[in-house]
Design a protein around this motif. Structure first.
Motif, PDB file in Angstrom:
ATOM      1  N   SER A   1       5.610  -6.988   0.122  1.00  0.00           N
ATOM      2  CA  SER A   1       6.850  -7.268  -0.674  1.00  0.00           C
ATOM      3  C   SER A   1       6.559  -8.826  -1.377  1.00  0.00           C
ATOM      4  CB  SER A   1       7.857  -7.540   0.409  1.00  0.00           C
ATOM      5  OG  SER A   1       8.106  -6.243   1.059  1.00  0.00           O
ATOM      6  N   GLU A   2       5.505  -8.946  -1.962  1.00  0.00           N
ATOM      7  CA  GLU A   2       5.212 -10.342  -2.350  1.00  0.00           C
ATOM      8  C   GLU A   2       5.522 -10.877  -3.685  1.00  0.00           C
ATOM      9  OE1 GLU A   2       2.947  -7.749  -1.934  1.00  0.00           O
ATOM     10  OE2 GLU A   2       1.423  -8.262  -0.173  1.00  0.00           O
ATOM     11  N   LYS A   3       6.650  -9.969  -4.466  1.00  0.00           N
ATOM     12  CA  LYS A   3       7.019 -10.255  -5.537  1.00  0.00           C
ATOM     13  C   LYS A   3       7.797 -11.690  -5.762  1.00  0.00           C
ATOM     14  CE  LYS A   3       9.395  -8.476  -9.700  1.00  0.00           C
ATOM     15  NZ  LYS A   3       9.166  -9.778 -10.097  1.00  0.00           N
ATOM     16  N   TYR A   4       8.706 -11.919  -4.627  1.00  0.00           N
ATOM     17  CA  TYR A   4       9.559 -13.030  -4.651  1.00  0.00           C
ATOM     18  C   TYR A   4       8.721 -14.237  -4.832  1.00  0.00           C
ATOM     19  CZ  TYR A   4      12.372  -9.363  -2.820  1.00  0.00           C
ATOM     20  OH  TYR A   4      12.915  -8.256  -2.918  1.00  0.00           O
TER      21      TYR A   4
ATOM     22  N   GLY B   1       0.369  -5.920  -7.418  1.00  0.00           N
ATOM     23  CA  GLY B   1       1.067  -6.956  -7.273  1.00  0.00           C
ATOM     24  C   GLY B   1       0.453  -8.253  -7.393  1.00  0.00           C
ATOM     25  N   ASN B   2      -1.083  -8.318  -7.334  1.00  0.00           N
ATOM     26  CA  ASN B   2      -1.531  -9.480  -7.612  1.00  0.00           C
ATOM     27  C   ASN B   2      -1.089 -10.402  -8.712  1.00  0.00           C
ATOM     28  OD1 ASN B   2      -3.536  -8.992  -5.590  1.00  0.00           O
ATOM     29  ND2 ASN B   2      -4.050  -7.472  -6.853  1.00  0.00           N
ATOM     30  N   LEU B   3      -1.072 -11.782  -8.457  1.00  0.00           N
ATOM     31  CA  LEU B   3      -0.504 -12.643  -9.758  1.00  0.00           C
ATOM     32  C   LEU B   3      -2.041 -13.064 -10.274  1.00  0.00           C
ATOM     33  CD1 LEU B   3       1.614 -14.085 -11.028  1.00  0.00           C
ATOM     34  CD2 LEU B   3       1.387 -15.782  -9.491  1.00  0.00           C
TER      35      LEU B   3
ATOM     36  N   THR C   1      -3.196 -13.174  -4.057  1.00  0.00           N
ATOM     37  CA  THR C   1      -3.474 -11.759  -3.770  1.00  0.00           C
ATOM     38  C   THR C   1      -2.264 -11.210  -2.917  1.00  0.00           C
ATOM     39  OG1 THR C   1      -4.885 -12.369  -1.890  1.00  0.00           O
ATOM     40  CG2 THR C   1      -5.992 -12.145  -4.063  1.00  0.00           C
ATOM     41  N   THR C   2      -2.457  -9.765  -2.791  1.00  0.00           N
ATOM     42  CA  THR C   2      -1.427  -9.076  -1.788  1.00  0.00           C
ATOM     43  C   THR C   2      -2.024  -8.449  -1.007  1.00  0.00           C
ATOM     44  OG1 THR C   2      -1.691  -7.049  -3.500  1.00  0.00           O
ATOM     45  CG2 THR C   2       0.152  -8.683  -3.969  1.00  0.00           C
TER      46      THR C   2
END
Ligand SMILES: [Zn+2]
Length: 329
Positions: A17-20, A42-44, A190-191
């Motif tokens: 749930s790393e999106k926030y 979901g990695n940025l 990273t996620t």
């Protein structure tokens, strides 16, 4: 630095749930990156063009924190959970928790429990029965411990999820100091690190860096009863030599120490007996890369009062900026 850490810790970011948090970091990185993308895991990925585009450098810090997921709801409305990542059940008990949708609860051991593991924990959200609980929470919802940051003296702070919001903050702060990196550089947030370094595997295989350096916390051996190592809080940036997932490239270890000496950055060497980091994913991606890690010393890892020294964070920021600018030649 303190404000960045505080801001990142306040985001809900249990594994998966790393999106926030990714959205918040993306905003911070925007002025310092040539491009910002995300991938299906979901990695940025924040890219900054370097002097030499024939080589790629990757920095990695994980956005996820350990937490819990709802497994089932008892008839009387109490909520049963399973751990996501390496939870310390005793340290987490009698603590406030927050679900992904903002619902609050308290995490408690069964009365009369004789074993102290996650199976014996439940969450009380104040529901009168299962039907009432299901209005707020369902099976599969994620939840995290909540904990305010506490300042200990002038330069030390305690709180949850320093592992690894600290690493995210270090890399984001380093990006502000770097004018033109030596190589094309990817700052990757990273996620799913806490469940097996998963996000970084995908990112490293897409980027195929020649040099990969992670930033994560590392336990210290300066507390009562701890033994087996030398890393100390306030001892400076910890240059990883090995952990149970990776033997760092000598080329990276030596270069980081050399740059620390040259730039008068306080450092120490880290040998971690158990535990892994995103360093390992980068090292074996593609045909392999020169991999290392700048660790930030942290007391009480995986407990809600992870304690760090801001001076160690600042040293780590400077060391990242130095390796980014000066590279390996
Ligand atoms: Zn970590």
């Amino acid at each position: 630095m303190y404000n960045t850490i505080k801001k990142y810790i306040s985001c809900f970011s249990v594994t998966g749930s790393e999106k926030y948090l990714a959205d918040v970091i993306a905003e911070d990185m925007a002025p310092y990156a040539d491009s910002i993308t995300t991938d299906p895991m979901g990695n940025l990925i924040c890219f900054k063009k370097g002097k030499d585009s024939s080589k790629r450098m990757m920095f990695a810090a994980h956005m996820d924190e350990i937490g819990f997921v709802v497994t089932y709801i008892e008839k009387n409305g109490y909520i049963r959970v399973s751990n996501v990542g390496g939870i310390n059940a005793v340290a987490s008990s009698s603590h406030e928790v927050e679900f992904i949708n903002g619902t609050k609860g308290v995490l408690i051991f069964e009365s009369g429990a004789t074993e102290y593991n996650v199976k014996k924990l439940y969450v009380d959200i104040g529901a009168k029965d299962r039907k009432d609980a299901e209005k707020k929470v369902h099976v599969g919802d994620y939840l995290a411990l909540t904990q305010n940051i506490v300042r200990l003296g002038n330069r030390r702070i305690a709180g949850k999820a320093m592992d690894d919001r600290l690493g995210c903050a270090v890399i984001a702060e380093a990006a502000k100091l770097i004018k033109t990196p030596a190589y094309d550089t990817y700052f990757v947030f990273t996620t799913q690190e806490e469940v097996g370094l998963r996000g970084s595997k995908a990112a490293a295989n897409a980027i195929l860096p020649l040099y990969g350096i992670a930033c994560d916390v590392t336990p210290t051996y300066d507390t009562i009863g701890s033994q087996g190592g030398e890393v100390a809080l306030g001892g400076g940036a910890a240059i990883k030599v090995k952990d149970s997932s990776v033997i760092c490239s000598k080329k990276v270890v030596d270069r980081l120490a050399e740059l620390a000496e040259k730039n008068k950055i306080k450092y120490q060497y880290e040998v971690l007996l158990a535990g892994g980091t995103d360093t390992a994913s980068m090292q074996v991606a593609g045909a392999g890369c020169y991999a290392g890690c700048i660790s930030v010393p942290c007391r009480y890892v995986h407990q809600p009062v992870e304690t760090i020294d801001l001076k160690d964070c600042e040293a780590s920021v400077k060391l990242f900026a130095a390796i980014a600018e000066e590279g390996f030649e």
